[in-house]
Design a protein around this motif. Structure first.
Motif, PDB file in Angstrom:
ATOM      1  N   HIS A 136     -13.515  -5.004   1.372  1.00 59.18           N
ATOM      2  CA  HIS A 136     -12.815  -6.443   2.144  1.00 59.18           C
ATOM      3  C   HIS A 136     -14.452  -7.755   2.477  1.00 59.18           C
ATOM      4  N   LEU A 137     -14.918  -7.279   2.465  1.00 56.99           N
ATOM      5  CA  LEU A 137     -15.988  -8.281   2.869  1.00 56.99           C
ATOM      6  C   LEU A 137     -15.850  -8.557   2.249  1.00 56.99           C
ATOM      7  N   ILE A 138     -16.182  -8.728   0.641  1.00 57.71           N
ATOM      8  CA  ILE A 138     -16.500  -9.900  -0.583  1.00 57.71           C
ATOM      9  C   ILE A 138     -15.169 -10.503  -1.284  1.00 57.71           C
ATOM     10  N   CYS A 139     -14.012  -9.960  -0.792  1.00 52.02           N
ATOM     11  CA  CYS A 139     -13.393 -10.784  -0.805  1.00 52.02           C
ATOM     12  C   CYS A 139     -12.741 -12.018   0.246  1.00 52.02           C
ATOM     13  N   GLU A 140     -13.892 -12.015   1.467  1.00 56.82           N
ATOM     14  CA  GLU A 140     -13.124 -12.783   2.022  1.00 56.82           C
ATOM     15  C   GLU A 140     -14.232 -14.336   1.878  1.00 56.82           C
ATOM     16  N   LYS A 189      -7.061 -12.916 -10.573  1.00 56.79           N
ATOM     17  CA  LYS A 189      -8.150 -13.439  -8.952  1.00 56.79           C
ATOM     18  C   LYS A 189      -7.083 -13.489  -8.255  1.00 56.79           C
ATOM     19  N   ILE A 190      -7.628 -12.530  -6.928  1.00 58.72           N
ATOM     20  CA  ILE A 190      -7.573 -12.146  -5.862  1.00 58.72           C
ATOM     21  C   ILE A 190      -8.266 -12.892  -4.331  1.00 58.72           C
ATOM     22  N   ASN A 191      -8.261 -12.612  -3.315  1.00 54.92           N
ATOM     23  CA  ASN A 191      -8.813 -13.120  -1.855  1.00 54.92           C
ATOM     24  C   ASN A 191      -8.564 -11.300  -1.027  1.00 54.92           C
ATOM     25  N   VAL A 192      -9.135 -12.544   0.461  1.00 49.55           N
ATOM     26  CA  VAL A 192      -8.871 -10.679   1.053  1.00 49.55           C
ATOM     27  C   VAL A 192      -7.284 -10.351   1.830  1.00 49.55           C
ATOM     28  N   SER A 193      -6.826 -11.764   0.972  1.00 51.54           N
ATOM     29  CA  SER A 193      -5.321 -11.057   1.756  1.00 51.54           C
ATOM     30  C   SER A 193      -3.802 -10.605   1.217  1.00 51.54           C
ATOM     31  N   ASP A 194      -5.059 -10.871  -0.362  1.00 52.91           N
ATOM     32  CA  ASP A 194      -4.029  -9.651  -1.551  1.00 52.91           C
ATOM     33  C   ASP A 194      -2.923  -8.703  -1.076  1.00 52.91           C
ATOM     34  N   ARG A 195      -1.996  -8.660  -1.573  1.00 51.17           N
ATOM     35  CA  ARG A 195      -1.176  -6.992  -0.882  1.00 51.17           C
ATOM     36  C   ARG A 195      -2.100  -5.809  -1.775  1.00 51.17           C
ATOM     37  N   ILE A 196      -3.106  -6.327  -3.015  1.00 51.43           N
ATOM     38  CA  ILE A 196      -3.191  -4.563  -3.072  1.00 51.43           C
ATOM     39  C   ILE A 196      -3.883  -3.375  -2.056  1.00 51.43           C
ATOM     40  N   LEU A 197      -4.699  -4.839  -0.835  1.00 53.33           N
ATOM     41  CA  LEU A 197      -5.974  -4.622  -0.407  1.00 53.33           C
ATOM     42  C   LEU A 197      -4.672  -3.558   0.473  1.00 53.33           C
ATOM     43  N   SER A 198      -3.717  -3.487   0.450  1.00 49.57           N
ATOM     44  CA  SER A 198      -2.689  -3.105   2.309  1.00 49.57           C
ATOM     45  C   SER A 198      -1.663  -2.098   1.428  1.00 49.57           C
ATOM     46  N   ARG A 204     -15.209  -6.128  10.391  1.00 45.43           N
ATOM     47  CA  ARG A 204     -14.355  -6.314  11.020  1.00 45.43           C
ATOM     48  C   ARG A 204     -13.159  -6.261   9.469  1.00 45.43           C
ATOM     49  N   SER A 205     -12.878  -5.054   9.366  1.00 40.98           N
ATOM     50  CA  SER A 205     -11.569  -5.369   8.612  1.00 40.98           C
ATOM     51  C   SER A 205     -10.204  -4.862   9.306  1.00 40.98           C
ATOM     52  N   ALA A 206      -9.230  -5.214   8.405  1.00 41.93           N
ATOM     53  CA  ALA A 206      -7.261  -4.728   9.341  1.00 41.93           C
ATOM     54  C   ALA A 206      -7.351  -3.200   9.839  1.00 41.93           C
ATOM     55  N   ARG A 207      -8.793  -2.369   9.763  1.00 39.57           N
ATOM     56  CA  ARG A 207      -7.521  -0.526   9.786  1.00 39.57           C
ATOM     57  C   ARG A 207      -9.210  -0.204  10.132  1.00 39.57           C
ATOM     58  N   TYR A 208     -10.213  -0.433  10.304  1.00 40.19           N
ATOM     59  CA  TYR A 208     -11.660  -0.162   9.977  1.00 40.19           C
ATOM     60  C   TYR A 208     -13.077  -1.382   9.945  1.00 40.19           C
TER      61      TYR A 208
END
Length: 269
Positions: free
Chosen positions: A28-32, A4-13, A197-201
């Protein structure tokens, strides 16, 4: 093995995902959401993200060889054997192959229901000589926003609803401060919503102009203006557009949006 992962997981960066981030921005939204099911494989080359009751989004790195991808699909299908999956969304080839394997394993059929294009914009081109101004929606605009949302529902999804049913949605969107309206002589003629809003988009949605006000550049002016606002926040505007609507896709390209990859929606039945 999936975990399991969440929105802060490193894979998303990481670079592999960032390369496809516009196309898969909704992940990003789903993982929040804590109620979502969000998974990655141990090598961090695949992501599965599903909000309850909605299509899962499936991303895989372009660097995975097909044999390895097939193994991951089988592991994921086994992991999901107790999960009700209404459908899957993602890059067409990846999604089609997963749908084949999942439907075989669960004795289901599947069909493609929609193909959308993802877009981003770093250099918005504001249309010339368009009357009007952009303003933030306020509570006094609730009725017209509800009416616009009903029109958007019918136009985008083919679902006809009474504007009264959209009052709560209109209030919620206005209260975020991210619902914007284009006014001409104090008359609302178009709307657009900063949905996330996500970190970059930042993702735009609910772009709508009633039929009587179309072909006058109002939506183009509004979206271009919003793009400038978001770029000033160091966020790149992005959106999804249904390929069945060539007019809206043309409008976005004319504003300066650049194609960034297709997403297909597949439903199981």
């Amino acid at each position: 093995m999936f975990q399991k992962i969440n929105v802060s997981d490193r894979i998303l960066s990481q670079d592999m995902f960032i390369a496809d981030e516009v196309q898969y921005n909704l992940i990003h939204l789903i993982c929040e959401s804590k109620s979502s099911t969000c998974l990655k494989d141990s090598d961090e080359t695949m992501i599965y993200a599903q909000s309850t009751g909605h299509n899962a989004w499936l991303w895989s790195s372009k660097d995975i060889v097909e044999d390895k991808k097939a193994v991951l699909y089988e592991e994921l299908i086994e992991f999901l054997k107790e999960t009700t999956l209404p459908g899957v969304s993602g890059e067409p080839k990846t999604t089609e192959r997963f749908a084949q394997l999942y439907s075989q394993a669960n004795h289901l059929q599947y069909e493609s229901t929609m193909t959308i294009e993802s877009y981003f914009c770093t250099d918005p081109k504001k249309p010339l000589n368009v009357k009007g101004i952009m303003q933030q929606g306020t509570r006094k605009n609730v009725a017209i926003v509800a009416e616009f949302l009903a029109g958007f529902s019918e136009g985008a999804y083919g679902v006809r609803v009474n504007p009264e049913a959209k009052i709560l949605d209109a209030k919620r969107m206005i209260e975020t401060g991210d619902l914007y309206i284009w006014f001409v002589d104090d008359k609302p003629v178009s709307m657009a919503y900063i949905a996330h809003r996500s970190a970059r988009y930042s993702r735009l949605n609910a772009v709508y102009t009633p039929p009587s006000c179309r072909k006058k550049g109002y939506a183009s002016a509004l979206v271009a203006e919003l793009c400038s606002v978001l770029l000033s926040e160091d966020l790149v505007p992005m959106l999804y557009a249904d390929l069945k609507n060539p007019d809206s896709n043309k409008v976005y390209r004319n504003i300066g949006f650049v194609e960034s990859g297709k997403i297909v929606d597949i439903k199981f039945k």
